[in-house]
Design an enzyme around this catalytic site. Sequence first.
Site, PDB file in Angstrom:
ATOM      1  N   GLU A 115      35.218  41.842  43.258  1.00 17.50           N
ATOM      2  CA  GLU A 115      36.715  41.227  42.940  1.00 17.50           C
ATOM      3  C   GLU A 115      37.317  40.969  44.197  1.00 17.50           C
ATOM      4  O   GLU A 115      37.738  39.983  44.204  1.00 17.50           O
ATOM      5  CB  GLU A 115      37.450  42.611  42.312  1.00 17.50           C
ATOM      6  CG  GLU A 115      37.177  42.784  40.969  1.00 17.50           C
ATOM      7  CD  GLU A 115      37.842  44.039  40.406  1.00 17.50           C
ATOM      8  OE1 GLU A 115      38.375  44.016  39.515  1.00 17.50           O
ATOM      9  OE2 GLU A 115      37.423  45.297  40.920  1.00 17.50           O
ATOM     10  N   GLU A 135      32.224  48.935  36.346  1.00 18.01           N
ATOM     11  CA  GLU A 135      33.422  49.860  36.163  1.00 18.01           C
ATOM     12  C   GLU A 135      33.243  50.433  34.766  1.00 18.01           C
ATOM     13  O   GLU A 135      33.750  51.408  34.570  1.00 18.01           O
ATOM     14  CB  GLU A 135      34.786  49.101  36.559  1.00 18.01           C
ATOM     15  CG  GLU A 135      35.318  48.822  37.646  1.00 18.01           C
ATOM     16  CD  GLU A 135      34.566  47.596  38.340  1.00 18.01           C
ATOM     17  OE1 GLU A 135      35.041  47.433  39.408  1.00 18.01           O
ATOM     18  OE2 GLU A 135      33.723  47.030  37.774  1.00 18.01           O
TER      19      GLU A 135
END
Length: 724
Positions: A115, A135
Amino acid sequence: MAVTVVTMEVGNDGVAVISISNPPLNVLTVAIIAVMKEKFSEATRRSDVKAIVLTGKGGRFSGGFDISAFQKVHKSGDVSDSPNESFDLIVNTIEDCKKPVVAAVEGLALGGGLELAMGCHARIAAPKTQLGLPELTLGVIPGLGGTQRLPRLVGVSKAVEMLLFSKPIMSEEGKFQGLIDDIASSEELLRASRLWALGIVERRKPWVRSLHRTDKIGSLSEAQGLLRNAREQAKRTAPNMPQHLACLDVVEEGILHGGYAGLLKEATVAKELVLSNTSKALAHLFFAQRTTAKVPNITDVGLKPRHVKKVAIIGGGIMGSGIATALILSNISVFLKEINSEYLLKGMKTIEANIQGLVTRGKVTQDKGRKALSMLKGVSDYSEFKDVDMVIEAVIEDVPLKQKIFTELEKVCSSCCILATNTSTIDLNVIGEKTNSQARIIGAHFFSPAHVMPLLEIVRTEKTSPQVILDLLTVGKIIKKVPIVVGNCTGFAVNRTFFPYMQGPHLLVNLGVDLFRIDRVIRNFGLPIGPFQLQDLGGYRLGLAAGKEFANAFPDRTFRSPLTELLLKNGRNGKSNGKGFYIYEKGSRPKPDPSVLPIIEESRQLMNIMPGGKPISVTDKEILEMLLFPAVNEACLVLDEGVVARASDLDVASVLGMSFPSYRGGIMFWADTVGSNHIYTSLKRWSEIYGSFFKPSRFLEERAVKGMPLSAPATSSPKSNSKL
């Protein structure tokens, strides 16, 4: 000790290189993020800096956000303990920076690390760099903009695949998909990234803010169609995991209302999910799995593992061939011994088929498969055993046969050779009682199929040497298993904990409950198959043999049913001959077999335990609890006797060995969410109605009375310190 730092160096070319150093994976912490912002602020202010390159030290970009922050949130219940940097760091500091920022990515960029890279204006990667957003495996969604930027870089279809399956890709595919702008060798990575950054300054390269892109999204109807299909798939494959549908909702928000709106929703949903039971369970398992290899008085006393390069396996059946497959794939030479050439050839062909299956599925390359098979040699006698480092016995569960083999091994193997058995239930002291080598006898209990299932139960006796335990722990890691060291008793940790789960269904069926309903309840809870289908897969003779062992060891709490013997008498042996509780036909899914019902009725007549001769009336919830609470009770005894070092080892073992649903955290974690008092009072009530099979243990009773979690460490020493 490694120092955690963020450094900045400005070159003569006017490019500031900001480097993250937090070995080994450069995970992101609150402190690192704070210093990173300072470095970006300084680089932005300085007139001698034209552009910025962000990278990681030690050959890795970043493994993502520090997961231990989850534990803090789970304990406190306060989401402010998990800072959200999606806007302040990724948007304000990096993406909206007044100077171009290029990510120089090497080794891995996972989770928050990827990210971070996606927030930069370009990404240059070294070959074979792992890129992914895992995640969802922890019950949450990406929280630093991953749900918004990934679809804008690789398209909705690929982004959904990477998100839902937590499946990383390599940088080569990343370049093809548009996630990576260019690939450069490790030696040239920083130079190439600096040049790219200067190219943006000089307007030779595009200055791209990922959040603002829409070209990869496609038409609205197409994107929504992809998301609709993904939702249907998630409902089928992950019905009890809220993070999958939540992730898709957040992706859709950004597509419908723009990236910034998507970020706002992502932040809200991420905070909600981090406090969910699913997140707590999966985070618990994540840390529990990393604790299993820490064994008191074994891994903390300075011992060094010996190299195990040659292993002999006795028995080329399903288990022996699976173990051999796992070893040769990890470059450990194997000698496979069978009683005759026919069985040996069959075992060798099974191993070849195992390898070929992995090659066909793309799990290993053709070259690796060929190399693995070159490490295998079939033998019909003990002549090769004199030089091996370890022997693993994997014959049928026959005590005299195993005893004979171990007395022979003691004569033909070197005095430092490890003597291991793959028995799933038999007491190791019985197996080795006719030898003088108890210090090097150990259990190496693999789960079938051994080259696929990740758990390895390492069984120690009171006499097994710490060195031998450490050596087998090391072999377990080399062959990519999760090793759990357990004490010696009938069934060890996993099979002992779950023997009531395998016997309870027979009790319920003989009380009049429909067997297919029982399996359905268990599948709805999250196990892949129910206990009756599991018995079909294992074969009935194996189940009968194990049942006798448990009946001898724990006569006060076993349930003996004639049903399995009646099935065998009627020519049924489960999947192996296509007839069991289910019908097994090639190319189709197992189907409930109604012709088994008269056999079940015969069992009920023989047992005659239905109250008043009528089937009992129970809810699905009661069925689930009547199956799992006795297993929890046995787990309490396993803990109380010191068979395992900690409750979390049982959680890992239940998930990896019995396919207990990971999102429930394992058998003991789940039990604590139910509550010790409810489990105790339920078992006590059932024991008064149906007998001692349900009788709660003293350990469970004490925890229930005190209101203590079942997983809490014992306040006093376990009853049998000789276990662990």
